[in-house]
Design an enzyme around this catalytic site. Structure first.
Site, PDB file in Angstrom:
ATOM      1  N   SER A  95     -65.558 -30.262  16.603  1.00  0.00           N
ATOM      2  CA  SER A  95     -66.900 -30.844  16.669  1.00  0.00           C
ATOM      3  C   SER A  95     -66.815 -32.195  17.360  1.00  0.00           C
ATOM      4  O   SER A  95     -65.759 -32.853  17.335  1.00  0.00           O
ATOM      5  CB  SER A  95     -67.468 -31.036  15.257  1.00  0.00           C
ATOM      6  N   TYR A 103     -66.016 -34.366   6.870  1.00  0.00           N
ATOM      7  CA  TYR A 103     -66.080 -33.322   7.897  1.00  0.00           C
ATOM      8  C   TYR A 103     -65.437 -33.822   9.193  1.00  0.00           C
ATOM      9  O   TYR A 103     -64.641 -33.109   9.819  1.00  0.00           O
ATOM     10  CB  TYR A 103     -67.544 -32.940   8.123  1.00  0.00           C
ATOM     11  N   LYS A 114     -62.213 -32.315  11.388  1.00  0.00           N
ATOM     12  CA  LYS A 114     -62.359 -31.880  12.776  1.00  0.00           C
ATOM     13  C   LYS A 114     -61.459 -32.682  13.708  1.00  0.00           C
ATOM     14  O   LYS A 114     -60.998 -32.170  14.739  1.00  0.00           O
ATOM     15  CB  LYS A 114     -63.820 -31.977  13.194  1.00  0.00           C
TER      16      LYS A 114
END
Length: 259
Positions: free
Chosen positions: A150, A163, A167
């Protein structure tokens, strides 16, 4: 004689596994690979969901089967790879797309259980699944691993700290795979999508204030549709991307250059 460049995108005879493929980005990636000629294994947590996608693809004249796998479960990871080998006898492409984001908020507000859960699915699972396909790709003298990260793994936002950490780790995992496994003819690349209109990111793109700011900032002034991620993966999976490894490729509408 000049080579036929278009034919290098042909995946005929190759077998691809796509995790998290029952919907969203994963489903369109799987469809793109199948349309390019690959035999695709649709994988996600529920058998009925992957069967439904496989049946949909079969009705389109594409070759696909569904194999249930919760990527956070060690036994199911092993079963996915063994079932793929039993059915097709080879694995050429692995797309580590499955991911979770169970927490939104500041870093200090998350507890250790959430940290462990998100790391298990977003980092540990791609690492182990890649390790499991490694001997089969070595036997084929080549293969392509594509990890879906991402832009949050490159540029930190707000509320997505854990998160983002996972990533970012996935990006470095990809680079190390590329460096260590290149001598076997195995390529590993990472795709970093921006904001995509999927159920996974629904909490973001349904926030009118956030969307207004995002669309005014990114050069293309819009949110992406999930099918827009498929083309890049098709390139990286095919011989058209045969000299591409260790790369970090953003498909973000210009988010990373928006300042």
């Amino acid at each position: 004689m000049t080579k036929n460049i278009k034919s290098q995108f042909d995946l005929d005879g190759r077998v691809a596994i796509v995790t998290g493929a029952s919907k969203g980005i994963g489903k369109y990636i799987a469809q793109g690979l199948a349309e390019s000629g690959a035999r695709v294994i649709i994988s996600s947590r529920k058998q009925e969901a992957v069967d439904a996608v496989a049946e949909e693809f079969n009705a389109m004249g594409l070759e696909a089967i569904g194999i249930e796998c919760h990527v956070g479960d060690a036994k199911q990871r092993e079963s996915l790879i063994s079932a793929a080998m039993k059915h097709y006898g080879r694995i050429d492409i692995l797309v580590n797309n499955a991911a979770i984001n169970p927490f939104y908020g500041p870093l200090e507000s998350a507890d250790e259980m959430v940290f462990d859960k998100i790391m298990d699915v977003n980092v540990k699972a791609p690492w182990i699944l890649s390790n499991l396909v490694l001997p089969h790709m070595k036997a084929n003298k080549g293969g392509s691993i594509i990890n879906i990260s991402s832009v949050e793994g490159i540029h930190p936002g707000f509320g997505l700290g854990l998160y983002s950490v996972t990533k970012s780790a996935l990006i470095m995992l990809t680079k190390n795979q590329a460096k260590e496994w290149g001598p076997y003819g195995i390529r590993s690349n990472v795709v970093c999508p921006g904001l995509i209109k999927t159920k996974f990111s629904e909490g973001l793109w349904k926030n009118d204030k956030l969307v207004e700011g995002y669309m005014s900032a990114v050069p293309l002034h819009r949110i992406a549709e999930p099918e827009e991620m498929a083309g890049l993966v098709m390139l990286l999976a095919s011989d058209a991307g045969s000299y591409m490894t260790g790369g970090v490729y953003a498909a973000d509408g210009g988010y990373l250059i928006s300042g």
